[in-house]
Motif scaffolding. Sequence first.
Motif, mmCIF file in Angstrom:
data_model
loop_
_atom_site.group_PDB
_atom_site.id
_atom_site.type_symbol
_atom_site.label_atom_id
_atom_site.label_comp_id
_atom_site.label_asym_id
_atom_site.label_seq_id
_atom_site.Cartn_x
_atom_site.Cartn_y
_atom_site.Cartn_z
ATOM 1 N N UNK A 126 51.208 59.857 59.763
ATOM 2 C CA UNK A 126 50.706 58.511 59.523
ATOM 3 C C UNK A 126 49.438 58.563 58.672
ATOM 4 N N UNK A 127 49.608 58.907 57.401
ATOM 5 C CA UNK A 127 48.463 59.002 56.500
ATOM 6 C C UNK A 127 48.906 58.619 55.099
ATOM 7 N N UNK A 128 47.920 58.244 54.273
ATOM 8 C CA UNK A 128 48.241 57.895 52.901
ATOM 9 C C UNK A 128 48.630 59.122 52.086
ATOM 10 N N UNK A 129 48.218 60.307 52.528
ATOM 11 C CA UNK A 129 48.634 61.533 51.861
ATOM 12 C C UNK A 129 50.148 61.668 51.937
ATOM 13 N N UNK A 140 42.191 50.361 45.855
ATOM 14 C CA UNK A 140 41.334 49.244 46.244
ATOM 15 C C UNK A 140 41.993 48.323 47.262
ATOM 16 N N UNK A 141 43.251 47.999 47.045
ATOM 17 C CA UNK A 141 43.926 47.011 47.882
ATOM 18 C C UNK A 141 44.805 47.620 48.957
ATOM 19 N N UNK A 142 45.113 48.903 48.821
ATOM 20 C CA UNK A 142 46.048 49.596 49.723
ATOM 21 C C UNK A 142 47.453 49.007 49.657
ATOM 22 N N UNK A 143 47.747 48.312 48.567
ATOM 23 C CA UNK A 143 49.094 47.797 48.344
ATOM 24 C C UNK A 143 49.903 48.837 47.572
ATOM 25 N N UNK A 144 51.213 48.763 47.727
ATOM 26 C CA UNK A 144 52.098 49.678 47.015
ATOM 27 C C UNK A 144 52.176 49.280 45.543
ATOM 28 N N UNK A 145 51.896 50.234 44.656
ATOM 29 C CA UNK A 145 52.004 49.960 43.219
ATOM 30 C C UNK A 145 53.418 50.201 42.710
ATOM 31 N N UNK A 146 54.012 51.290 43.143
ATOM 32 C CA UNK A 146 55.378 51.598 42.707
ATOM 33 C C UNK A 146 55.970 52.649 43.637
ATOM 34 N N UNK A 147 57.291 52.697 43.755
ATOM 35 C CA UNK A 147 57.924 53.780 44.504
ATOM 36 C C UNK A 147 57.666 55.119 43.811
ATOM 37 N N UNK A 180 47.017 59.943 66.825
ATOM 38 C CA UNK A 180 45.833 60.642 66.376
ATOM 39 C C UNK A 180 45.263 60.066 65.081
ATOM 40 N N UNK A 181 45.697 58.880 64.738
ATOM 41 C CA UNK A 181 45.234 58.247 63.511
ATOM 42 C C UNK A 181 44.295 57.095 63.853
ATOM 43 N N UNK A 182 43.195 57.006 63.115
ATOM 44 C CA UNK A 182 42.223 55.928 63.321
ATOM 45 C C UNK A 182 42.921 54.579 63.141
ATOM 46 N N UNK A 183 42.575 53.627 64.007
ATOM 47 C CA UNK A 183 43.342 52.384 64.124
ATOM 48 C C UNK A 183 43.433 51.611 62.814
ATOM 49 N N UNK A 184 42.315 51.449 62.088
ATOM 50 C CA UNK A 184 42.349 50.675 60.845
ATOM 51 C C UNK A 184 43.255 51.345 59.826
ATOM 52 N N UNK A 185 43.143 52.655 59.699
ATOM 53 C CA UNK A 185 43.991 53.382 58.760
ATOM 54 C C UNK A 185 45.460 53.254 59.156
ATOM 55 N N UNK A 186 45.730 53.313 60.474
ATOM 56 C CA UNK A 186 47.098 53.202 60.953
ATOM 57 C C UNK A 186 47.687 51.850 60.574
ATOM 58 N N UNK A 187 46.904 50.794 60.693
ATOM 59 C CA UNK A 187 47.379 49.459 60.327
ATOM 60 C C UNK A 187 47.645 49.371 58.829
ATOM 61 N N UNK A 188 46.759 49.973 58.021
ATOM 62 C CA UNK A 188 46.938 49.941 56.577
ATOM 63 C C UNK A 188 48.204 50.690 56.163
ATOM 64 N N UNK A 189 48.414 51.856 56.773
ATOM 65 C CA UNK A 189 49.625 52.616 56.477
ATOM 66 C C UNK A 189 50.858 51.811 56.880
ATOM 67 N N UNK A 195 55.807 46.943 53.382
ATOM 68 C CA UNK A 195 56.008 46.412 52.029
ATOM 69 C C UNK A 195 56.992 47.283 51.250
ATOM 70 N N UNK A 196 56.804 48.597 51.338
ATOM 71 C CA UNK A 196 57.660 49.510 50.590
ATOM 72 C C UNK A 196 59.089 49.496 51.126
#
Length: 269
Positions: A126-129, A140-147, A180-189, A195-196
Amino acid sequence: MAGVKPHFIVFANEKGGTGKSTTAVHSAVALAAAGRRVAAIDLDTRQRTLGRYLDNRAASIERLGTPLPMPTYETFDPAKGETLHDQIERLAAGAEVMVVDTPGRDDPHAREAMLRADTLVTPINDSFVDLDLIGEVDAETYRIRRPSFYAELVWSSRTQKAKTTGASVDWVVLRNRLQYVEAKNMRRVGTALDELSRRVGFRVIPGLGERVIYRELFPKGLTLLDLGHLGKVGLSHIAARQELREMIAGFGLPDEARDAPPLKAAAAG
């Protein structure tokens, strides 16, 4: 039954360290515990984590003198002269479910296996990596730009299978190690994945948490369904076993309801 094509579950991810092989092994054993005829093949000839895990399990069965749920399994080795197609066909004969564990890298044999998938499982941490594997995220927005390239590869495989066989592929993205993921990051992921998923066409289900127990189970080839052989069992073991049950249910395999009672009985350990 002879002549019946098994349901192929292919675990694929071009990034290592996502719990792919652990998930594949536990899935294969859980389905065998549910009374299904399961075959498994490890395509990672170098690491062969699934193969070694099940080797350890076979050794424990012999040492304990106790039958445990066990799939038929082999590791693919192109040096032995048998093609992947022929080995899969041989292993799949008589199986209801075929579990395929692929290497954590781009690999021609993994691509070949993906074309057979009925259920394609992509575990990610559960990470952006890890999310970057299937979609590029705006900083900046944590939105998906492209697949990503991998999402396009899966799309191509699904399209090719649909054209050649008329069958669809259920792509399941497995969110492993959630707690084990910080709550805000988990929500963003989670938001980015939702969306994806709408754009690319996959389902998201919770997977297995990051627990020390998984590393402890490997040497004996035991799983969370073998609690009776683990010695002292704590609440974390029970919670992890429930995660496994929910993950298997989330796959939504054909005739799953038929096998639910045996799975419960086998898991009671």
